[in-house]
Design a protein around this motif. Structure first.
Motif, PDB file in Angstrom:
ATOM      1  N   PRO A 207       6.484  11.171 -15.866  1.00  0.00           N
ATOM      2  CA  PRO A 207       6.886  10.336 -14.963  1.00  0.00           C
ATOM      3  C   PRO A 207       5.436   9.752 -15.393  1.00  0.00           C
ATOM      4  CG  PRO A 207       7.134  12.229 -14.365  1.00  0.00           C
ATOM      5  CD  PRO A 207       6.995  12.501 -15.734  1.00  0.00           C
ATOM      6  N   THR A 208       4.529   9.959 -16.448  1.00  0.00           N
ATOM      7  CA  THR A 208       3.626   9.729 -16.992  1.00  0.00           C
ATOM      8  C   THR A 208       4.056   7.984 -18.276  1.00  0.00           C
ATOM      9  OG1 THR A 208       2.552  11.691 -17.688  1.00  0.00           O
ATOM     10  CG2 THR A 208       1.248   9.290 -18.732  1.00  0.00           C
ATOM     11  N   LEU A 209       5.535   8.433 -18.368  1.00  0.00           N
ATOM     12  CA  LEU A 209       5.531   7.293 -19.587  1.00  0.00           C
ATOM     13  C   LEU A 209       6.160   5.634 -18.228  1.00  0.00           C
ATOM     14  CD1 LEU A 209       7.277   8.813 -22.528  1.00  0.00           C
ATOM     15  CD2 LEU A 209       5.149   7.349 -22.264  1.00  0.00           C
TER      16      LEU A 209
ATOM     17  N   PHE B  56       4.712   2.138 -18.092  1.00  0.00           N
ATOM     18  CA  PHE B  56       5.604   0.912 -18.052  1.00  0.00           C
ATOM     19  C   PHE B  56       5.724   0.153 -17.091  1.00  0.00           C
ATOM     20  CE2 PHE B  56      10.165  -0.635 -17.277  1.00  0.00           C
ATOM     21  CZ  PHE B  56      10.607  -1.229 -18.753  1.00  0.00           C
ATOM     22  N   VAL B  57       5.923   0.602 -15.675  1.00  0.00           N
ATOM     23  CA  VAL B  57       6.021   0.202 -14.538  1.00  0.00           C
ATOM     24  C   VAL B  57       4.505  -0.964 -14.412  1.00  0.00           C
ATOM     25  CG1 VAL B  57       6.106  -0.144 -12.472  1.00  0.00           C
ATOM     26  CG2 VAL B  57       7.272   1.155 -13.869  1.00  0.00           C
ATOM     27  N   SER B  58       3.652  -0.305 -15.315  1.00  0.00           N
ATOM     28  CA  SER B  58       1.913  -0.962 -14.169  1.00  0.00           C
ATOM     29  C   SER B  58       2.194  -1.917 -15.642  1.00  0.00           C
ATOM     30  CB  SER B  58       0.753  -0.064 -15.198  1.00  0.00           C
ATOM     31  OG  SER B  58       0.495   0.979 -14.501  1.00  0.00           O
ATOM     32  N   ILE B  59       2.540  -2.213 -17.205  1.00  0.00           N
ATOM     33  CA  ILE B  59       2.758  -2.862 -17.720  1.00  0.00           C
ATOM     34  C   ILE B  59       3.501  -4.213 -17.285  1.00  0.00           C
ATOM     35  CG2 ILE B  59       2.970  -3.965 -20.267  1.00  0.00           C
ATOM     36  CD1 ILE B  59       2.183  -0.755 -21.194  1.00  0.00           C
ATOM     37  N   LEU B  60       4.718  -3.646 -17.515  1.00  0.00           N
ATOM     38  CA  LEU B  60       5.779  -4.979 -16.092  1.00  0.00           C
ATOM     39  C   LEU B  60       4.749  -5.422 -15.356  1.00  0.00           C
ATOM     40  CD1 LEU B  60       8.616  -5.283 -17.182  1.00  0.00           C
ATOM     41  CD2 LEU B  60       8.704  -3.824 -14.826  1.00  0.00           C
ATOM     42  N   GLU B  61       4.224  -4.458 -14.403  1.00  0.00           N
ATOM     43  CA  GLU B  61       3.667  -5.568 -13.293  1.00  0.00           C
ATOM     44  C   GLU B  61       2.571  -6.577 -13.822  1.00  0.00           C
ATOM     45  OE1 GLU B  61       4.802  -5.875 -10.587  1.00  0.00           O
ATOM     46  OE2 GLU B  61       3.238  -5.472  -9.752  1.00  0.00           O
ATOM     47  N   TYR B  62       1.703  -6.637 -14.831  1.00  0.00           N
ATOM     48  CA  TYR B  62       0.518  -6.855 -15.547  1.00  0.00           C
ATOM     49  C   TYR B  62       0.886  -8.907 -15.746  1.00  0.00           C
ATOM     50  CZ  TYR B  62      -2.687  -8.598 -18.842  1.00  0.00           C
ATOM     51  OH  TYR B  62      -3.284  -9.447 -19.780  1.00  0.00           O
ATOM     52  N   LEU B  63       2.209  -7.678 -16.494  1.00  0.00           N
ATOM     53  CA  LEU B  63       2.618  -9.362 -17.594  1.00  0.00           C
ATOM     54  C   LEU B  63       3.707 -10.159 -16.218  1.00  0.00           C
ATOM     55  CD1 LEU B  63       4.940  -7.516 -20.147  1.00  0.00           C
ATOM     56  CD2 LEU B  63       2.854  -8.626 -20.468  1.00  0.00           C
ATOM     57  N   ARG B  64       3.828  -9.994 -15.366  1.00  0.00           N
ATOM     58  CA  ARG B  64       4.543 -10.385 -13.873  1.00  0.00           C
ATOM     59  C   ARG B  64       3.199 -11.471 -12.846  1.00  0.00           C
ATOM     60  NH1 ARG B  64       4.012 -10.541  -8.359  1.00  0.00           N
ATOM     61  NH2 ARG B  64       3.589  -8.733  -8.364  1.00  0.00           N
ATOM     62  N   ILE B  65       1.827 -10.517 -12.957  1.00  0.00           N
ATOM     63  CA  ILE B  65       1.100 -10.939 -11.796  1.00  0.00           C
ATOM     64  C   ILE B  65       0.492 -12.040 -13.583  1.00  0.00           C
ATOM     65  CG2 ILE B  65      -0.960 -10.693 -11.001  1.00  0.00           C
ATOM     66  CD1 ILE B  65      -0.586  -7.939 -10.562  1.00  0.00           C
TER      67      ILE B  65
ATOM     68  N   ASN C  37       9.971 -14.114 -10.363  1.00  0.00           N
ATOM     69  CA  ASN C  37      12.007 -14.329  -9.748  1.00  0.00           C
ATOM     70  C   ASN C  37      12.928 -13.093 -10.229  1.00  0.00           C
ATOM     71  OD1 ASN C  37      10.661 -16.982  -9.234  1.00  0.00           O
ATOM     72  ND2 ASN C  37      12.379 -17.835 -10.491  1.00  0.00           N
ATOM     73  N   TYR C  38      12.948 -12.523 -11.273  1.00  0.00           N
ATOM     74  CA  TYR C  38      12.983 -11.144 -11.543  1.00  0.00           C
ATOM     75  C   TYR C  38      12.617  -9.571 -10.123  1.00  0.00           C
ATOM     76  CZ  TYR C  38      14.484 -13.411 -15.701  1.00  0.00           C
ATOM     77  OH  TYR C  38      14.916 -14.686 -17.332  1.00  0.00           O
ATOM     78  N   PHE C  39      12.362  -9.792  -9.641  1.00  0.00           N
ATOM     79  CA  PHE C  39      12.184  -8.767  -8.917  1.00  0.00           C
ATOM     80  C   PHE C  39      12.464  -9.080  -7.785  1.00  0.00           C
ATOM     81  CE2 PHE C  39       9.383  -9.330 -12.136  1.00  0.00           C
ATOM     82  CZ  PHE C  39       8.808  -7.711 -12.605  1.00  0.00           C
ATOM     83  N   PHE C  40      13.298  -8.747  -7.432  1.00  0.00           N
ATOM     84  CA  PHE C  40      14.029  -8.929  -6.424  1.00  0.00           C
ATOM     85  C   PHE C  40      13.196  -8.244  -4.777  1.00  0.00           C
ATOM     86  CE2 PHE C  40      17.332  -8.038  -2.986  1.00  0.00           C
ATOM     87  CZ  PHE C  40      17.230  -8.520  -2.638  1.00  0.00           C
ATOM     88  N   GLY C  41      13.436  -9.005  -4.119  1.00  0.00           N
ATOM     89  CA  GLY C  41      12.108  -8.212  -2.593  1.00  0.00           C
ATOM     90  C   GLY C  41      10.718  -7.614  -2.707  1.00  0.00           C
ATOM     91  N   LEU C  42      10.483  -8.718  -3.348  1.00  0.00           N
ATOM     92  CA  LEU C  42       9.191  -8.751  -3.250  1.00  0.00           C
ATOM     93  C   LEU C  42       8.545  -9.807  -2.072  1.00  0.00           C
ATOM     94  CD1 LEU C  42       7.000  -7.565  -5.916  1.00  0.00           C
ATOM     95  CD2 LEU C  42       6.911  -9.988  -7.057  1.00  0.00           C
ATOM     96  N   ARG C  43       7.126  -9.497  -1.729  1.00  0.00           N
ATOM     97  CA  ARG C  43       6.991 -10.079  -0.704  1.00  0.00           C
ATOM     98  C   ARG C  43       6.156 -11.358  -1.175  1.00  0.00           C
ATOM     99  NH1 ARG C  43       8.269  -7.768   4.611  1.00  0.00           N
ATOM    100  NH2 ARG C  43       8.082  -5.977   4.286  1.00  0.00           N
ATOM    101  N   VAL C  44       5.974 -12.400   0.007  1.00  0.00           N
ATOM    102  CA  VAL C  44       5.270 -13.237  -0.519  1.00  0.00           C
ATOM    103  C   VAL C  44       3.909 -13.558  -1.014  1.00  0.00           C
ATOM    104  CG1 VAL C  44       3.968 -15.905   0.337  1.00  0.00           C
ATOM    105  CG2 VAL C  44       6.598 -14.696   1.406  1.00  0.00           C
TER     106      VAL C  44
ATOM    107  N   TYR D  10       5.720  -1.391  -4.871  1.00  0.00           N
ATOM    108  CA  TYR D  10       6.570  -0.733  -5.682  1.00  0.00           C
ATOM    109  C   TYR D  10       5.607   0.186  -6.772  1.00  0.00           C
ATOM    110  CZ  TYR D  10       7.076  -3.358  -9.749  1.00  0.00           C
ATOM    111  OH  TYR D  10       7.023  -4.478 -10.878  1.00  0.00           O
ATOM    112  N   LEU D  11       4.688  -0.328  -7.003  1.00  0.00           N
ATOM    113  CA  LEU D  11       3.854  -0.154  -7.947  1.00  0.00           C
ATOM    114  C   LEU D  11       2.565   0.951  -7.622  1.00  0.00           C
ATOM    115  CD1 LEU D  11       3.108   0.894 -10.928  1.00  0.00           C
ATOM    116  CD2 LEU D  11       1.291  -1.023 -11.098  1.00  0.00           C
ATOM    117  N   PHE D  12       2.853   0.584  -6.257  1.00  0.00           N
ATOM    118  CA  PHE D  12       1.366   1.740  -5.404  1.00  0.00           C
ATOM    119  C   PHE D  12       2.466   3.350  -4.959  1.00  0.00           C
ATOM    120  CE2 PHE D  12      -0.908  -2.230  -4.520  1.00  0.00           C
ATOM    121  CZ  PHE D  12      -2.018  -1.703  -4.428  1.00  0.00           C
ATOM    122  N   PHE D  13       3.275   2.484  -4.556  1.00  0.00           N
ATOM    123  CA  PHE D  13       4.096   4.007  -4.324  1.00  0.00           C
ATOM    124  C   PHE D  13       4.540   4.733  -4.993  1.00  0.00           C
ATOM    125  CE2 PHE D  13       8.473   5.805  -3.647  1.00  0.00           C
ATOM    126  CZ  PHE D  13       8.087   5.960  -1.979  1.00  0.00           C
ATOM    127  N   GLY D  14       4.803   4.619  -6.551  1.00  0.00           N
ATOM    128  CA  GLY D  14       4.685   5.392  -7.550  1.00  0.00           C
ATOM    129  C   GLY D  14       4.014   5.409  -7.642  1.00  0.00           C
TER     130      GLY D  14
END
Lengths: 88, 208
Positions: B42-44, B48-57, B64-71, B80-84
């Motif tokens: 779970p830590t990894l 991983f998701v935090s790094i992904l999110e950092y790269l996205r922001i 565009n690769y993140f489906f269903g993301l709110r505006v 989804y990161l908050f949830f995780g």
């Protein structure tokens, strides 16, 4: 070019690449909760029910919550997915 | 276009209910390699998701690769990161008896409230959310005394609804709906513990 692919629907962003991501996750999203509830049911049956031990009844309850909760939301999701595939 | 809109809406709901799979954590044994892995994986994933999110922001990966993301999530951390992160905190740092109903609230109360809000309005959504959350606390604390069960379910149900309804730019409701009831019940448990009473029932899920 990407902007042409992308459009806003309601409050969410939808685009072709994103739909591909969604399709990759689809089996996991649907089947993993069922697998977890089956493991819990198995654990309740073999370690609890068949041994006459009530310590595992909580696992039965959780398995049912996970199973029913997921079925309730999976059905409209799969229906909407099938509908959108047919419309394409 | 309408069909895809519908799909996004249900996709977000199913993403929530999928979260209940994380309860598999409690089935994995605490000893040996599995004990190490159950904390490490779970830590990894969160890293991983935090790094992904950092790269996205920061724009290095397209949203565009993140489906269903709110505006409104385009320029901030995705829900989804908050949830995780909330699930991660609950699994690793809270007792199972508190974590399980709180995770169930995020997985099922949140989408039920969302659906009820769309069909019957916000007030009815809060009422439905309260009773559904209460049910999760009553069901998971079934071994506790009746007065404890009632107290915990009222506190848990109320705080889950407050957590879901009150969201802002910095903290998402997917985080609050889990952490708020968990913190309130943790405080309640500690306070009742001071009187010498043990409030927590025995754990529901036993490792294999």
């Amino acid at each position: 070019m990407r902007e042409e692919n992308r459009y806003l629907t309601g409050k969410s962003i939808v685009n072709r690449q994103g739909i591909r991501t969604e399709l990759c996750f689809l089996p996991l999203l649907i089947f993993l909760p069922f697998a977890v509830s089956i493991i819990l049911l198995w654990s309740w049956y073999y370690r609890g029910f068949s041994m006459g031990c009530s310590d595992y009844d909580g696992e039965l309850m959780l398995a049912l919550i996970i199973l029913i909760g997921n079925i309730v939301f999976d059905i409209p999701f799969v229906k909407s997915l099938v509908r959108s595939i047919h419309r394409k | 276009m309408d069909s895809i809109k519908f799909e996004v809406h249900w996709y977000r709901r199913v993403f929530h209910t999928f979260g209940s799979s994380f309860l598999v954590y409690y089935i994995i044994p605490d000893t040996g390699w599995s004990g190490i892995l159950k904390r490490l994986i779970p830590t990894l994933i969160i890293l991983f998701v935090s790094i992904l999110e950092y790269l996205r922001i920061t724009g290095k990966i397209s949203s565009n690769y993140f489906f269903g993301l709110r505006v409104y999530e385009e320029k901030r951390v995705g829900s989804y990161l908050f949830f995780g992160v909330a699930v991660f905190i609950l699994l690793l740092f809270f007792p199972q008896q508190i974590a399980v109903p709180c995770i169930l609230c995020a997985c099922f109360t949140d989408p039920i409230m969302g659906e009820t809000r769309q069909r019957y309005g916000g007030k009815n959504a809060c009422i439905a959310g309260f009773f559904v959350s209460m049910f999760f606390f009553i069901a998971t604390w079934y071994r506790a005394d009746i007065w404890i069960r009632l107290l915990v379910s009222i506190v848990g149900g109320t705080s889950a609804v407050i957590g879901e309804a009150k969201k802002n730019r910095w903290i998402d409701d997917d985080f609050m709906v889990q952490i708020l009831p968990a913190v309130f019940i943790l405080i309640l448990w500690r306070m009742i513990g001071l009187t010498g009473l043990e409030m927590l029932p025995s754990p529901m899920i036993h490792p294999i």
